[in-house]
Design a protein around this motif. Structure first.
Motif: not given
Ligand code: NAD
Ligand code: GLY
Length: 342
Positions: A66-73
């Protein structure tokens, strides 16, 4: 379980909606994906809430990364697009391996765009977790990122292999995010599904039935106009004026759409296109879901509408309701607006 078939020739796919489908993902994904490795793209908020559950439901059948990115636009950026592609290549992803987007509309749009670009296209499954993404952005194949200060300016049409929706994930959604989705949900009822509006008046739990009724409105449009060449613009009801006030007053998108719908109804009434029976029920339903209904006079925003980059060749396509559950596209020239409507 509600099942919707999205008929787009070789790009057709199914949307399955069921409480706790997150626990049964691999049972359904097996229908559309026969290889071993899957890569989940998610954001940090959704990771903490649902990634373990999703991994548990996939681990007997798949190797998972998996790859996680910061939440939000801000994650719909070229930098995050590069980051996700680099991570996936680092993990040695192959062109016939599957991406799974787990999250709201930001994750859906980013995952879909990566899926459209990597190796010129790899398969992806969408698992939307916000209301907005479940009832709107997960259908229709629009993917992309923001760039050059403009929203969704780099992107591609890329259909998922399948969409799996768990309405129970809405239990953890912050209220303002929930309301943001409700604005667009009510819009779908207003433009294309009177039955959906009637259901909403009872303030039911937003369950598989409500989500399916909302998706049916968008399905009808995207099956006819998958590449946004005409009819699909009816989905912009409430957006013409909504965009004009969204940034100016700091509303969230769905909140601005709520107010924009009321402004468009008033304008449609004045032009004799919209039945007088629309305004009060829509106002009532927006209040019921605690959406803003601030009263802005549409005349004051027509110049903003004219200056909007979307308006080409001096003609504005306005979307008006004709009656509850039905809408029409009305072309009005810049000249006519300036001479008769300002
Ligand atoms: P989002 O993805 O940013 O999600 C909103 C917030 O809710 C995020 O902080 C996210 O981490 C959090 N979240 C998501 N699911 C949650 C859950 N179950 N519990 C708790 N928190 C949760 O935003 P959104 O409103 O889902 O989507 C907006 C995006 O969708 C915009 O970028 C917009 O351009 C795009 N969009 C795309 C289409 C399309 O057709 N592709 C249509 C409409 C909107
Ligand atoms: N959200 C508008 C569209 O998908 O076309």
């Amino acid at each position: 379980m509600k099942t919707l078939d999205i008929n787009l020739g070789i790009d057709s796919y199914k949307i399955l909606i069921e409480d706790d489908i997150l626990s049964r993902l691999s049972f359904y994904i097996k229908e559309v994906y026969k290889n071993k490795k899957v890569y989940i793209i998610t954001d940090d908020t959704v990771k903490d809430l649902y990634l373990d559950k999703v991994i548990n439901s996939l681990k007997d059948d798949y190797q998972i990364d998996y790859v996680v990115v910061p939440h939000g636009e801000q994650s719909k950026s070229i930098e995050m697009f590069i980051h996700v592609c680099e991570e996936l290549l680092e993990k040695n992803i192959r062109r016939n391996e599957l991406l799974i987007g787990l999250g709201g509309g930001v994750i859906g749009d980013l995952t879909g765009f990566v899926a459209s670009s990597l190796y010129r296209g790899i398969p992806y499954v969408n698992v939307p977790t916000s209301l907005l993404s479940q009832m709107d952005s997960s259908i229709g194949g629009k993917t992309g990122i923001d760039f050059y200060g403009r929203k969704n300016i780099l992107g591609a049409f890329k259909q998922p292999k399948m969409v799996l929706i768990d309405p129970l994930t809405l239990n953890t959604l912050p209220k303002r995010e929930f309301n943001n989705g409700m604005g667009e949900l009510i819009k779908h009822g207003a433009i294309g599904n009177k039955k959906l509006l009637d259901l909403l008046f009872d303030k039911p739990r937003i369950d598989e039935n409500i989500i399916a009724e909302s998706l049916k409105v968008k399905r009808k449009v995207v099956e006819i106009d998958p590449f946004d060449q005409g009819l699909r613009m009816t989905l912009n009801f409430g957006h013409t004026f909504g965009h004009a006030i969204e940034l100016k007053y700091g509303y969230k998108h769905g909140e601005a759409v709520a107010i924009g719908m009321l402004m468009a109804i008033k304008m449609g009434e004045d032009l004799g296109v919209t039945s007088k029976e629309c305004y009060e029920p829509i106002l009532k339903i927006l209040k019921l879901y605690e959406l803003p209904v601030d009263n802005y006079d549409y005349h004051d925003y027509l110049l903003d509408v004219l200056n909007d980059k979307k308006n080409l060749a001096g003609v504005v396509n306005f979307i008006f309701l004709t009656k509850l559950g039905e809408c029409t596209i009305t072309k009005i020239s810049e000249k006519e607006i300036k001479e008769n409507l300002l």
